[in-house]
Design a protein around this motif. Sequence first.
Motif, PDB file in Angstrom:
ATOM      1  N   PHE A  22       0.850  -1.180   0.000  1.00 54.25           N
ATOM      2  CA  PHE A  22       0.000   0.000   0.000  1.00 54.25           C
ATOM      3  C   PHE A  22       0.884   1.228   0.000  1.00 54.25           C
ATOM      4  O   PHE A  22       2.085   1.143   0.224  1.00 54.25           O
ATOM      5  N   GLU A  23       0.250   2.382  -0.306  1.00 58.48           N
ATOM      6  CA  GLU A  23       1.034   3.605  -0.463  1.00 58.48           C
ATOM      7  C   GLU A  23       0.441   4.726   0.366  1.00 58.48           C
ATOM      8  O   GLU A  23      -0.775   4.792   0.546  1.00 58.48           O
ATOM      9  N   LEU A  24       1.289   5.634   0.840  1.00 64.41           N
ATOM     10  CA  LEU A  24       0.840   6.881   1.450  1.00 64.41           C
ATOM     11  C   LEU A  24       1.395   8.008   0.583  1.00 64.41           C
ATOM     12  O   LEU A  24       2.612   8.086   0.385  1.00 64.41           O
ATOM     13  N   CYS A  25       0.508   8.848   0.050  1.00 66.08           N
ATOM     14  CA  CYS A  25       0.940   9.898  -0.876  1.00 66.08           C
ATOM     15  C   CYS A  25       0.764  11.263  -0.224  1.00 66.08           C
ATOM     16  O   CYS A  25      -0.341  11.639   0.140  1.00 66.08           O
ATOM     17  N   GLY A  26       1.867  11.985  -0.091  1.00 72.26           N
ATOM     18  CA  GLY A  26       1.860  13.289   0.576  1.00 72.26           C
ATOM     19  C   GLY A  26       2.938  13.291   1.641  1.00 72.26           C
ATOM     20  O   GLY A  26       3.728  12.356   1.723  1.00 72.26           O
ATOM     21  N   GLU A  27       2.967  14.347   2.430  1.00 78.48           N
ATOM     22  CA  GLU A  27       3.993  14.446   3.462  1.00 78.48           C
ATOM     23  C   GLU A  27       3.421  14.066   4.816  1.00 78.48           C
ATOM     24  O   GLU A  27       2.392  14.600   5.216  1.00 78.48           O
ATOM     25  N   ILE A  28       4.109  13.175   5.508  1.00 77.70           N
ATOM     26  CA  ILE A  28       3.655  12.782   6.848  1.00 77.70           C
ATOM     27  C   ILE A  28       4.232  13.800   7.822  1.00 77.70           C
ATOM     28  O   ILE A  28       5.314  13.614   8.387  1.00 77.70           O
ATOM     29  N   LYS A  29       3.507  14.887   7.968  1.00 76.27           N
ATOM     30  CA  LYS A  29       4.029  16.060   8.658  1.00 76.27           C
ATOM     31  C   LYS A  29       2.868  16.823   9.284  1.00 76.27           C
ATOM     32  O   LYS A  29       1.744  16.796   8.745  1.00 76.27           O
ATOM     33  N   GLN A  30       3.105  17.528  10.367  1.00 77.58           N
ATOM     34  CA  GLN A  30       2.054  18.329  11.013  1.00 77.58           C
ATOM     35  C   GLN A  30       1.396  19.266   9.999  1.00 77.58           C
ATOM     36  O   GLN A  30       2.078  19.932   9.227  1.00 77.58           O
ATOM     37  N   GLY A  31       0.060  19.298  10.018  1.00 74.53           N
ATOM     38  CA  GLY A  31      -0.696  20.212   9.158  1.00 74.53           C
ATOM     39  C   GLY A  31      -0.932  19.697   7.751  1.00 74.53           C
ATOM     40  O   GLY A  31      -1.515  20.395   6.932  1.00 74.53           O
TER      41      GLY A  31
END
Length: 275
Positions: A22-31
Amino acid sequence: MKNKFLFSIFSVFFIISNVKAFELCGEIKQGEFVIGKAKDATKISLNDEDILLSKDGYFLLAFGRDEKNTQKLTVTTDEDINYSFDVGTTKWDVQNIKGVPPRKVEPSDSDLAAIELERKVVRASLKGVKDNTSWLSGFIMPIEGRISGKFGGQRIMNKVPKNPHQGMDIAAKEGTPIKASADGEVVLAYPDLFYSGNVVVIDHGFGLQTIYAHMKDMKVTKGQKVSQGDIIGTVGMTGRATGPHLHWGASLRNVRFNPQSLVDMEKNQLKCLKL
Ligand SMILES: [Zn+2]
């Protein structure tokens, strides 16, 4: 049951060959807002609470401005696989804002009822978790203009420290038409709230809403279906504002995040962490 620990999207990650990807797309970051894709999953839960999974295997995550807790994501295929990851920290601006009407900075006792009403009305509009996937239309900026206040900024108004900024401010001429950022349903069109003024909230499904505040005129009513680009109102300075602008906010399952990351969604599809 398998457990994995991810340090951050840009650092070490693990692939176990017998686990379906599976994939997570984007930044794993506050906000930030992140789209997950898990084609073969039958269930997803975040911190032990089930979250919606589309029939194509998409699910949505957002991390609050001050999120510090390690996140636990459970992907169920033919077994439960637990992933743990930390949310990267973001450095927030400090915003000095002068010339705010004093009553909007230090409200009188008689304003407290209006503030309480606003809190209730807005909170109620953000609690829906509908299973439609209007958010798949993607998101556009509701108006063009100068960003006059970023999401997450620590605000100091007339020298008084206030709550962090929960949206993005875009300055534009009074009367500029405001577009629906994505397909959805109007779940709030409320006049004259103490801070937000005339405010519209659009629900895009899966617990994702966008918020449009300080409008001059509202052109939609509660319950109305809108398509991306439809005019929902015009720029004004109702509520707490020092000049005409749109306050644009975003919320996922009651977590406020930076709406800019919705507009960046398409770009972020290319920044995927494969697990
Ligand atoms: Zn604002």
